[in-house]
Motif scaffolding. Structure first.
Motif, PDB file in Angstrom:
ATOM      1  N   VAL A 147     -34.804  -1.915 117.551  1.00 60.13           N
ATOM      2  CA  VAL A 147     -36.254  -2.098 117.445  1.00 60.13           C
ATOM      3  C   VAL A 147     -36.683  -2.563 116.062  1.00 60.13           C
ATOM      4  O   VAL A 147     -37.830  -2.958 115.874  1.00 60.13           O
ATOM      5  CB  VAL A 147     -37.027  -0.818 117.852  1.00 60.13           C
ATOM      6  N   GLY A 148     -35.772  -2.515 115.099  1.00 65.30           N
ATOM      7  CA  GLY A 148     -36.124  -2.980 113.765  1.00 65.30           C
ATOM      8  C   GLY A 148     -35.102  -2.560 112.742  1.00 65.30           C
ATOM      9  O   GLY A 148     -33.998  -2.133 113.077  1.00 65.30           O
ATOM     10  N   MET A 149     -35.504  -2.673 111.477  1.00 64.66           N
ATOM     11  CA  MET A 149     -34.640  -2.312 110.364  1.00 64.66           C
ATOM     12  C   MET A 149     -35.491  -1.613 109.305  1.00 64.66           C
ATOM     13  O   MET A 149     -36.645  -1.992 109.082  1.00 64.66           O
ATOM     14  CB  MET A 149     -34.004  -3.557 109.768  1.00 64.66           C
ATOM     15  N   ILE A 150     -34.912  -0.613 108.682  1.00 60.92           N
ATOM     16  CA  ILE A 150     -35.635   0.085 107.618  1.00 60.92           C
ATOM     17  C   ILE A 150     -35.714  -0.838 106.408  1.00 60.92           C
ATOM     18  O   ILE A 150     -34.702  -1.234 105.849  1.00 60.92           O
ATOM     19  CB  ILE A 150     -34.974   1.418 107.254  1.00 60.92           C
ATOM     20  N   LYS A 151     -36.933  -1.204 106.075  1.00 58.73           N
ATOM     21  CA  LYS A 151     -37.149  -2.129 104.964  1.00 58.73           C
ATOM     22  C   LYS A 151     -37.234  -1.388 103.635  1.00 58.73           C
ATOM     23  O   LYS A 151     -36.715  -1.851 102.630  1.00 58.73           O
ATOM     24  CB  LYS A 151     -38.428  -2.930 105.202  1.00 58.73           C
ATOM     25  N   ARG A 152     -37.907  -0.223 103.662  1.00 60.92           N
ATOM     26  CA  ARG A 152     -38.021   0.555 102.428  1.00 60.92           C
ATOM     27  C   ARG A 152     -38.293   2.016 102.774  1.00 60.92           C
ATOM     28  O   ARG A 152     -38.727   2.335 103.872  1.00 60.92           O
ATOM     29  CB  ARG A 152     -39.124   0.009 101.533  1.00 60.92           C
ATOM     30  N   VAL A 153     -38.013   2.876 101.804  1.00 67.55           N
ATOM     31  CA  VAL A 153     -38.303   4.308 101.928  1.00 67.55           C
ATOM     32  C   VAL A 153     -39.173   4.682 100.746  1.00 67.55           C
ATOM     33  O   VAL A 153     -38.821   4.416  99.595  1.00 67.55           O
ATOM     34  CB  VAL A 153     -37.008   5.152 101.941  1.00 67.55           C
ATOM     35  N   GLU A 154     -40.338   5.245 101.056  1.00 66.22           N
ATOM     36  CA  GLU A 154     -41.265   5.686 100.008  1.00 66.22           C
ATOM     37  C   GLU A 154     -41.656   7.126 100.267  1.00 66.22           C
ATOM     38  O   GLU A 154     -42.150   7.446 101.358  1.00 66.22           O
ATOM     39  CB  GLU A 154     -42.520   4.811 100.006  1.00 66.22           C
ATOM     40  N   HIS A 155     -41.420   7.977  99.293  1.00 63.69           N
ATOM     41  CA  HIS A 155     -41.797   9.387  99.381  1.00 63.69           C
ATOM     42  C   HIS A 155     -41.237  10.032 100.646  1.00 63.69           C
ATOM     43  O   HIS A 155     -41.910  10.823 101.304  1.00 63.69           O
ATOM     44  CB  HIS A 155     -43.312   9.564  99.318  1.00 63.69           C
ATOM     45  N   GLY A 156     -39.997   9.662 101.017  1.00 65.29           N
ATOM     46  CA  GLY A 156     -39.333  10.259 102.172  1.00 65.29           C
ATOM     47  C   GLY A 156     -39.715   9.659 103.514  1.00 65.29           C
ATOM     48  O   GLY A 156     -39.211  10.087 104.542  1.00 65.29           O
ATOM     49  N   THR A 157     -40.603   8.674 103.519  1.00 62.88           N
ATOM     50  CA  THR A 157     -41.014   8.020 104.762  1.00 62.88           C
ATOM     51  C   THR A 157     -40.348   6.658 104.858  1.00 62.88           C
ATOM     52  O   THR A 157     -40.431   5.849 103.937  1.00 62.88           O
ATOM     53  CB  THR A 157     -42.544   7.836 104.826  1.00 62.88           C
ATOM     54  N   ALA A 158     -39.682   6.422 106.003  1.00 67.30           N
ATOM     55  CA  ALA A 158     -39.050   5.129 106.238  1.00 67.30           C
ATOM     56  C   ALA A 158     -40.089   4.167 106.794  1.00 67.30           C
ATOM     57  O   ALA A 158     -40.885   4.523 107.672  1.00 67.30           O
ATOM     58  CB  ALA A 158     -37.903   5.279 107.230  1.00 67.30           C
ATOM     59  N   HIS A 159     -40.087   2.937 106.287  1.00 67.24           N
ATOM     60  CA  HIS A 159     -40.975   1.883 106.765  1.00 67.24           C
ATOM     61  C   HIS A 159     -40.103   0.836 107.448  1.00 67.24           C
ATOM     62  O   HIS A 159     -39.182   0.293 106.837  1.00 67.24           O
ATOM     63  CB  HIS A 159     -41.781   1.285 105.616  1.00 67.24           C
ATOM     64  N   VAL A 160     -40.412   0.589 108.735  1.00 70.50           N
ATOM     65  CA  VAL A 160     -39.572  -0.249 109.572  1.00 70.50           C
ATOM     66  C   VAL A 160     -40.175  -1.638 109.730  1.00 70.50           C
ATOM     67  O   VAL A 160     -41.366  -1.788 110.023  1.00 70.50           O
ATOM     68  CB  VAL A 160     -39.398   0.400 110.969  1.00 70.50           C
ATOM     69  N   ASP A 161     -39.328  -2.640 109.544  1.00 72.30           N
ATOM     70  CA  ASP A 161     -39.665  -4.024 109.847  1.00 72.30           C
ATOM     71  C   ASP A 161     -39.241  -4.233 111.298  1.00 72.30           C
ATOM     72  O   ASP A 161     -38.047  -4.221 111.604  1.00 72.30           O
ATOM     73  CB  ASP A 161     -38.899  -4.950 108.905  1.00 72.30           C
ATOM     74  N   PRO A 162     -40.196  -4.377 112.225  1.00 72.25           N
ATOM     75  CA  PRO A 162     -39.834  -4.458 113.640  1.00 72.25           C
ATOM     76  C   PRO A 162     -39.100  -5.738 113.990  1.00 72.25           C
ATOM     77  O   PRO A 162     -39.350  -6.792 113.405  1.00 72.25           O
ATOM     78  CB  PRO A 162     -41.176  -4.379 114.366  1.00 72.25           C
ATOM     79  N   ASP A 163     -38.187  -5.623 114.941  1.00 70.36           N
ATOM     80  CA  ASP A 163     -37.473  -6.777 115.462  1.00 70.36           C
ATOM     81  C   ASP A 163     -38.469  -7.638 116.224  1.00 70.36           C
ATOM     82  O   ASP A 163     -39.255  -7.126 117.026  1.00 70.36           O
ATOM     83  CB  ASP A 163     -36.355  -6.296 116.398  1.00 70.36           C
ATOM     84  N   PRO A 164     -38.486  -8.948 115.991  1.00 75.05           N
ATOM     85  CA  PRO A 164     -39.479  -9.804 116.644  1.00 75.05           C
ATOM     86  C   PRO A 164     -39.410  -9.778 118.173  1.00 75.05           C
ATOM     87  O   PRO A 164     -40.395 -10.054 118.834  1.00 75.05           O
ATOM     88  CB  PRO A 164     -39.165 -11.210 116.128  1.00 75.05           C
ATOM     89  N   GLY A 165     -38.281  -9.393 118.734  1.00 77.88           N
ATOM     90  CA  GLY A 165     -38.136  -9.427 120.181  1.00 77.88           C
ATOM     91  C   GLY A 165     -38.486  -8.129 120.892  1.00 77.88           C
ATOM     92  O   GLY A 165     -38.368  -8.066 122.116  1.00 77.88           O
ATOM     93  N   ILE A 166     -38.928  -7.084 120.167  1.00 74.54           N
ATOM     94  CA  ILE A 166     -39.197  -5.834 120.873  1.00 74.54           C
ATOM     95  C   ILE A 166     -40.444  -5.974 121.737  1.00 74.54           C
ATOM     96  O   ILE A 166     -41.368  -6.713 121.418  1.00 74.54           O
ATOM     97  CB  ILE A 166     -39.306  -4.607 119.938  1.00 74.54           C
TER      98      ILE A 166
END
Length: 79
Positions: free
Chosen positions: A21-40
């Protein structure tokens, strides 16, 4: 599972069921931010509450995480 995201998780694929469904782009303050896969699908976006955002990345709610391995972050298939 209590997800303890660190910078080491950046770049890991995020998988739900058999679908990436995506890839973890960055982690800030313990929260993962996901770059979604364009095909989801819209159904998966809706399940993850990502449907109404106009952002490049989406915060991943730790309650949705099933496991974190060295290779991937696996989400619970059913909520």
């Amino acid at each position: 599972m209590t997800a303890n995201f660190t910078e080491n998780d950046e770049g890991k694929p995020v998988v739900m069921g058999d679908e990436k469904v995506g890839m973890i782009k960055r982690v800030e303050h313990g929260t993962a931010h996901v770059d979604p896969d364009p095909g989801i699908t819209d159904k998966i976006k809706s399940t993850l509450d990502w449907g109404d955002h106009d952002e490049d990345t989406y915060p991943l709610e730790e309650g949705r995480v099933e496991t974190i391995t060295d290779d991937e972050v696996r989400l619970q298939s059913r909520m």
